[in-house]
Design a protein around this motif. Sequence first.
Motif, PDB file in Angstrom:
ATOM      1  N   ARG A 199       0.835  -1.205   0.000  1.00  0.00           N
ATOM      2  CA  ARG A 199       0.000   0.000   0.000  1.00  0.00           C
ATOM      3  C   ARG A 199       0.871   1.257   0.000  1.00  0.00           C
ATOM      4  O   ARG A 199       0.604   2.216  -0.725  1.00  0.00           O
ATOM      5  CB  ARG A 199      -0.906  -0.033   1.230  1.00  0.00           C
ATOM      6  N   GLN A 200       1.933   1.246   0.793  1.00  0.00           N
ATOM      7  CA  GLN A 200       2.871   2.387   0.827  1.00  0.00           C
ATOM      8  C   GLN A 200       3.540   2.574  -0.533  1.00  0.00           C
ATOM      9  O   GLN A 200       3.684   3.706  -1.013  1.00  0.00           O
ATOM     10  CB  GLN A 200       3.952   2.174   1.891  1.00  0.00           C
ATOM     11  N   LEU A 201       3.958   1.478  -1.146  1.00  0.00           N
ATOM     12  CA  LEU A 201       4.616   1.555  -2.448  1.00  0.00           C
ATOM     13  C   LEU A 201       3.681   2.110  -3.523  1.00  0.00           C
ATOM     14  O   LEU A 201       4.118   2.830  -4.414  1.00  0.00           O
ATOM     15  CB  LEU A 201       5.147   0.183  -2.866  1.00  0.00           C
ATOM     16  N   ARG A 202       2.381   1.791  -3.437  1.00  0.00           N
ATOM     17  CA  ARG A 202       1.422   2.322  -4.398  1.00  0.00           C
ATOM     18  C   ARG A 202       1.333   3.843  -4.317  1.00  0.00           C
ATOM     19  O   ARG A 202       1.056   4.509  -5.304  1.00  0.00           O
ATOM     20  CB  ARG A 202       0.032   1.717  -4.169  1.00  0.00           C
TER      21      ARG A 202
ATOM     22  N   ILE B  32       5.570  -7.269  -6.208  1.00  0.00           N
ATOM     23  CA  ILE B  32       5.958  -7.094  -7.605  1.00  0.00           C
ATOM     24  C   ILE B  32       5.271  -5.852  -8.177  1.00  0.00           C
ATOM     25  O   ILE B  32       4.262  -5.394  -7.656  1.00  0.00           O
ATOM     26  CB  ILE B  32       5.667  -8.366  -8.437  1.00  0.00           C
ATOM     27  N   ASP B  33       5.834  -5.294  -9.241  1.00  0.00           N
ATOM     28  CA  ASP B  33       5.330  -4.035  -9.789  1.00  0.00           C
ATOM     29  C   ASP B  33       3.925  -4.179 -10.378  1.00  0.00           C
ATOM     30  O   ASP B  33       3.021  -3.445 -10.009  1.00  0.00           O
ATOM     31  CB  ASP B  33       6.284  -3.486 -10.850  1.00  0.00           C
ATOM     32  N   PHE B  34       3.748  -5.107 -11.315  1.00  0.00           N
ATOM     33  CA  PHE B  34       2.453  -5.309 -11.962  1.00  0.00           C
ATOM     34  C   PHE B  34       2.213  -6.805 -12.103  1.00  0.00           C
ATOM     35  O   PHE B  34       3.126  -7.558 -12.424  1.00  0.00           O
ATOM     36  CB  PHE B  34       2.417  -4.668 -13.351  1.00  0.00           C
ATOM     37  N   PHE B  35       0.950  -7.215 -11.927  1.00  0.00           N
ATOM     38  CA  PHE B  35       0.625  -8.633 -12.029  1.00  0.00           C
ATOM     39  C   PHE B  35      -0.727  -8.808 -12.701  1.00  0.00           C
ATOM     40  O   PHE B  35      -1.711  -8.154 -12.336  1.00  0.00           O
ATOM     41  CB  PHE B  35       0.588  -9.282 -10.648  1.00  0.00           C
ATOM     42  N   CYS B  36      -0.769  -9.705 -13.681  1.00  0.00           N
ATOM     43  CA  CYS B  36      -2.013 -10.109 -14.331  1.00  0.00           C
ATOM     44  C   CYS B  36      -2.282 -11.558 -13.935  1.00  0.00           C
ATOM     45  O   CYS B  36      -1.546 -12.466 -14.334  1.00  0.00           O
ATOM     46  CB  CYS B  36      -1.909  -9.982 -15.852  1.00  0.00           C
ATOM     47  N   LYS B  37      -3.317 -11.762 -13.119  1.00  0.00           N
ATOM     48  CA  LYS B  37      -3.651 -13.110 -12.641  1.00  0.00           C
ATOM     49  C   LYS B  37      -4.013 -14.044 -13.784  1.00  0.00           C
ATOM     50  O   LYS B  37      -3.604 -15.194 -13.805  1.00  0.00           O
ATOM     51  CB  LYS B  37      -4.833 -13.046 -11.658  1.00  0.00           C
ATOM     52  N   GLU B  38      -4.802 -13.524 -14.725  1.00  0.00           N
ATOM     53  CA  GLU B  38      -5.282 -14.357 -15.819  1.00  0.00           C
ATOM     54  C   GLU B  38      -4.138 -14.912 -16.663  1.00  0.00           C
ATOM     55  O   GLU B  38      -4.166 -16.063 -17.096  1.00  0.00           O
ATOM     56  CB  GLU B  38      -6.247 -13.555 -16.691  1.00  0.00           C
TER      57      GLU B  38
END
Length: 115
Positions: free
Chosen positions: A17-20, A55-61
């Motif tokens: 949350r802090q990193l966002r 991690i920076d970005f994640f796509c579950k699908e």
Amino acid sequence: MQRKVIPYNPRLKDRARQLRKNIMRAEVMLWQHVKGKQLNGYDFDRQRPLDEFIIDFFCKELMLVIEIDGVTHDDEQGQIRDQFRQERLESLGVQFLRFQDEDVKQNLVRNVSSD
């Protein structure tokens, strides 16, 4: 088709949350292109806890991680940490795309300007 769920350490939620809130410029730029299912309808999360990492970005699908590497990844220790982290997550079925911070900033600006 049921997606594989990768658990995460709940203690990482506050840090994520802090990193966002303190996201790098290149991450902001990429986020503008992938949020809201803009990338072929795929949903991405940013600063996502996954296993013992954020991690920076994640796509579950797609089980896809996108990492943007800034200067903290340039030294030998940073590269060793990145390699360990990537190998660990790949062993859980995750694929990686890794970009340099400067490449993202230059190429996204160039591509947006030429549209």
